[in-house]
Design an enzyme around this catalytic site. Structure first.
Site, PDB file in Angstrom:
ATOM      1  N   GLY A  56      48.690  55.738  41.589  1.00  0.00           N
ATOM      2  CA  GLY A  56      48.533  56.127  40.188  1.00  0.00           C
ATOM      3  C   GLY A  56      49.887  56.528  39.666  1.00  0.00           C
ATOM      4  O   GLY A  56      50.797  56.795  40.448  1.00  0.00           O
ATOM      5  N   CYS A  83      49.571  55.691  48.331  1.00  0.00           N
ATOM      6  CA  CYS A  83      50.520  56.366  47.437  1.00  0.00           C
ATOM      7  C   CYS A  83      49.888  57.608  46.805  1.00  0.00           C
ATOM      8  O   CYS A  83      49.647  58.588  47.493  1.00  0.00           O
ATOM      9  CB  CYS A  83      51.031  55.374  46.410  1.00  0.00           C
ATOM     10  SG  CYS A  83      52.531  55.914  45.611  1.00  0.00           S
ATOM     11  N   TYR A  84      49.548  57.577  45.516  1.00  0.00           N
ATOM     12  CA  TYR A  84      48.897  58.729  44.892  1.00  0.00           C
ATOM     13  C   TYR A  84      47.642  59.125  45.677  1.00  0.00           C
ATOM     14  O   TYR A  84      47.363  60.315  45.888  1.00  0.00           O
ATOM     15  CB  TYR A  84      48.520  58.388  43.445  1.00  0.00           C
ATOM     16  CG  TYR A  84      47.852  59.519  42.688  1.00  0.00           C
ATOM     17  CD1 TYR A  84      48.605  60.406  41.921  1.00  0.00           C
ATOM     18  CD2 TYR A  84      46.467  59.709  42.733  1.00  0.00           C
ATOM     19  CE1 TYR A  84      48.002  61.448  41.235  1.00  0.00           C
ATOM     20  CE2 TYR A  84      45.858  60.746  42.047  1.00  0.00           C
ATOM     21  CZ  TYR A  84      46.630  61.614  41.300  1.00  0.00           C
ATOM     22  OH  TYR A  84      46.032  62.636  40.623  1.00  0.00           O
ATOM     23  N   HIS A 170      52.957  50.452  49.606  1.00  0.00           N
ATOM     24  CA  HIS A 170      51.904  49.601  49.029  1.00  0.00           C
ATOM     25  C   HIS A 170      51.617  48.387  49.913  1.00  0.00           C
ATOM     26  O   HIS A 170      52.304  47.379  49.813  1.00  0.00           O
ATOM     27  CB  HIS A 170      52.311  49.143  47.629  1.00  0.00           C
ATOM     28  CG  HIS A 170      52.284  50.255  46.636  1.00  0.00           C
ATOM     29  ND1 HIS A 170      51.142  50.618  45.961  1.00  0.00           N
ATOM     30  CD2 HIS A 170      53.240  51.121  46.237  1.00  0.00           C
ATOM     31  CE1 HIS A 170      51.397  51.644  45.187  1.00  0.00           C
ATOM     32  NE2 HIS A 170      52.666  51.978  45.323  1.00  0.00           N
ATOM     33  N   GLU A 172      49.337  46.314  49.599  1.00  0.00           N
ATOM     34  CA  GLU A 172      48.716  45.216  48.847  1.00  0.00           C
ATOM     35  C   GLU A 172      49.726  44.261  48.212  1.00  0.00           C
ATOM     36  O   GLU A 172      49.366  43.161  47.822  1.00  0.00           O
ATOM     37  CB  GLU A 172      47.777  45.783  47.765  1.00  0.00           C
ATOM     38  CG  GLU A 172      48.450  46.491  46.591  1.00  0.00           C
ATOM     39  CD  GLU A 172      48.829  47.956  46.869  1.00  0.00           C
ATOM     40  OE1 GLU A 172      48.931  48.323  48.056  1.00  0.00           O
ATOM     41  OE2 GLU A 172      49.035  48.700  45.909  1.00  0.00           O
ATOM     42  N   ASP A 228      36.166  27.584  34.610  1.00  0.00           N
ATOM     43  CA  ASP A 228      35.095  28.594  34.676  1.00  0.00           C
ATOM     44  C   ASP A 228      33.746  28.024  34.256  1.00  0.00           C
ATOM     45  O   ASP A 228      32.761  28.119  34.986  1.00  0.00           O
ATOM     46  CB  ASP A 228      35.425  29.812  33.802  1.00  0.00           C
ATOM     47  CG  ASP A 228      36.749  30.445  34.183  1.00  0.00           C
ATOM     48  OD1 ASP A 228      37.211  30.179  35.306  1.00  0.00           O
ATOM     49  OD2 ASP A 228      37.319  31.176  33.359  1.00  0.00           O
ATOM     50  N   SER A 229      33.708  27.434  33.064  1.00  0.00           N
ATOM     51  CA  SER A 229      32.400  26.961  32.598  1.00  0.00           C
ATOM     52  C   SER A 229      31.941  25.753  33.416  1.00  0.00           C
ATOM     53  O   SER A 229      30.735  25.578  33.638  1.00  0.00           O
ATOM     54  CB  SER A 229      32.402  26.666  31.095  1.00  0.00           C
ATOM     55  OG  SER A 229      33.282  25.637  30.778  1.00  0.00           O
ATOM     56  N   LYS A 372      39.746  34.658  39.479  1.00  0.00           N
ATOM     57  CA  LYS A 372      39.995  33.253  39.144  1.00  0.00           C
ATOM     58  C   LYS A 372      40.199  32.381  40.388  1.00  0.00           C
ATOM     59  O   LYS A 372      39.663  31.282  40.471  1.00  0.00           O
ATOM     60  CB  LYS A 372      41.241  33.182  38.258  1.00  0.00           C
ATOM     61  CG  LYS A 372      41.477  31.846  37.625  1.00  0.00           C
ATOM     62  CD  LYS A 372      40.685  31.755  36.359  1.00  0.00           C
ATOM     63  CE  LYS A 372      40.917  30.455  35.648  1.00  0.00           C
ATOM     64  NZ  LYS A 372      40.271  30.466  34.340  1.00  0.00           N
TER      65      LYS A 372
END
Ligand code: XMP
Length: 516
Positions: A56, A83-84, A170, A172, A228-229, A372
């Protein structure tokens, strides 16, 4: 029905929160982002197997510092604080956190002091990505230092017994070496999760769910031809076959031959019920004389809804409407909505999938839990062509917002031809997938040129190519000069209405990606 283990990421407002959930899912374990103040009951209700606390922006000692429901610390659910999140863990459990003189930003070599659980199977040292002012200066009782750097004594801490862990860096982000391994260790070793979140299992589950919801009723889908559609359409078709009807409204602003490609793919290849509405004449009529970008967007958006409603009515009673809503859209409104002020309206988006709620349909959103790239994987698995899967984003209002000034059939035709040249050359040069978007814009100015021995006075085309990871910010792409040259000469040679091509070298912000 098979059930997936769930890891919840509690969002304390870090830039990377969503990325953490993606990384967990890459380990084939399902993960969702929830607000930091989610109560313990909610986590228990959902049978959470583990919790990751995101970073954060603030310090744990600030007056309004976001806090965790304190009962969660004692709940026995394994926790990894990043982290935070780690500082909060230290402070809440009786340790100490201080703003050190030596802040640490960027890459730092991390020395691992304990190779069990969180760091199992990793080397002695790895590159980590740091970004913090505060550090843990005293461990809570029962905790051990698991890793350190030159400047940060407690770069990772943990209590095996309580299954509580904290990392100051981090894991990630890609800059942290073996970051995914650390997340995997947390998920598999500490939380005991099973790797069941796979493309195949998602598809099977989604099909079952759609069948259970829709029953024998009919369902409608607005189709744009994007990934997507299209994925939603194929998924629904697998689930309920001919109970699905897709409505494809051709506004007249698609790319060259695109409408025909969409119709062929659906009717010939997938054999899905498709209603192709050629509404171009009506749209061109509404846009006559319209040059203001917002008015253009509103006109197109309204006309689209009106056309869709009229088509839906013709089909009689259909209780369900499917939409291709994605997970980032869902979180955007749920999690971020709590903290951020509503941003000033820059553009009114028109999205082919975004029909108004007042239409009185029951909504079915089979991909609302997906990112996505997960949608792409699912589309691929179901046999959708690579051309659709890897398609760059294309705005709902189509070429209309890439024609500056009035939109007429003649100008759309010019831009379709030019756009086709840009796309094919960018693809040939191997840059189509490397950039976020690459396209042409038709400008309302004419300039003087010379062709043969004659003076010309013709239109100008701007080429826009950007790199980006989420379209929120973007940089202009450094396309090779040779490629730009090829694009320019082909456009001018093959399009009689154009005698000049320019390249857009602005980033977002302060510009936007589209010109309108
Ligand atoms: P801007 O121009 O705001 O675009 O920097 C950011 C991204 O959004 C796309 N875009 C749209 N997508 N309906 C859409 O579905 C719209 O009305 C729309 N306007 C912009 C744009 O192509 C870029 O990827």
């Amino acid at each position: 029905m098979e059930k997936h283990d769930l890891i919840v990421v509690l969002d304390f407002g870090a830039q990377y929160s969503m990325l953490i959930a993606r990384r967990v899912r890459e380990c084939n374990v399902y993960s969702e982002l929830l607000p930091y103040n989610t109560p313990l009951e909610e986590l228990k209700k959902r049978d959470v197997k583990g919790i990751i606390l995101s970073g954060g922006p603030g310090s744990v000692y600030e007056k309004d510092a976001p806090k965790l429901d304190p009962r969660i610390w004692e709940s026995g659910i394994p926790i990894l604080g990043i982290c935070y999140g780690m500082q909060l863990m230290a402070k809440d459990l009786g340790g100490d956190v201080k703003g050190e003189k030596t802040r640490e930003y960027g890459k730092a070599p991390l020395v691992i002091d304990d190779h069990t659980n969180l760091f199992a199977g990793l080397g002695k040292e790895l590159t980590s990505w740091m970004s913090h002012g505060d550090s843990v200066t005293k461990l809570p009782e029962g905790f051990k230092v698991l890793a350190h750097t030159d400047t940060t004594k407690v770069a990772a801490m943990g209590s095996k017994e309580k299954r509580l862990y904290g990392v100051q860096f981090h894991p990630e982000v890609v800059h942290t070496e073996n970051g995914t391994e650390i997340i995997k260790n947390f998920v598999y070793i500490v939380c005991n999760c099973e790797a069941t979140w796979t493309t195949k299992s998602f598809i099977e589950r989604a099909i079952e769910k759609v069948r259970a919801t829709v029953g024998k009723e009919k369902i409608l889908l607005g189709l744009s031809g994007g990934v997507d559609s299209t994925t939603v359409a194929v998924l629904l078709h697998k689930a309920v076959g001919d109970q699905l009807t897709c409505v494809f409204i051709d506004q007249g602003f698609m790319r060259k031959n695109e409408a025909k490609k969409i119709v062929d793919m659906f009717t010939k290849h997938f054999k899905i019920n498709l209603i192709h509405v050629d509404a171009s004449e009506k749209f061109f009529g509404k846009l006559a004389g319209v040059t203001d970008p917002e008015k253009k967007r509103h006109t197109i958006g309204n006309e689209f809804i009106y056309t869709f409603e009229a088509e839906a009515k013709k089909l009689g009673k259909i209780p369900f409407l499917a939409q291709g809503t994605l997970y980032p859209d869902v979180i955007e409104s749920a999690v971020k909505g709590q903290t951020s002020n509503s941003a000033a309206r820059i553009k009114t988006h028109h999205n082919v999938g975004g029909l108004p709620e007042k239409m009185n349909f029951k909504l079915v959103e089979p991909i609302r839990k997906l990112f996505k790239d997960e949608v792409r994987a699912i589309g691929r698995e179901m046999g959708i062509a690579e051309e659709i899967i890897t398609r760059q984003p294309f705005p709902g209002p189509g070429l209309a917002i890439r024609i500056i000034g009035e939109v007429t059939p003649e100008r759309v035709k010019i831009l379709q031809d030019v756009d086709d040249i840009v796309v094919s050359e960018v693809k040939n040069a191997g840059f189509y997938k490397k950039v976020w978007q690459s396209f042409a814009v038709l400008l309302p100015i004419r300039t003087v040129g010379v062709m043969g021995d004659k003076r010309t006075y013709l239109n100008t085309i701007a080429i826009r190519a950007v790199t980006s990871s989420d379209a929120m910010t973007a940089d202009w792409a450094r396309l090779p000069y040779d490629l730009l040259e090829k694009i320019s000469s082909r456009i001018i040679n093959e399009t009689p209405e154009i005698n000049r091509v320019v390249y857009d070298i602005s980033s977002k912000p302060p510009s936007t990606i589209e010109w309108e």
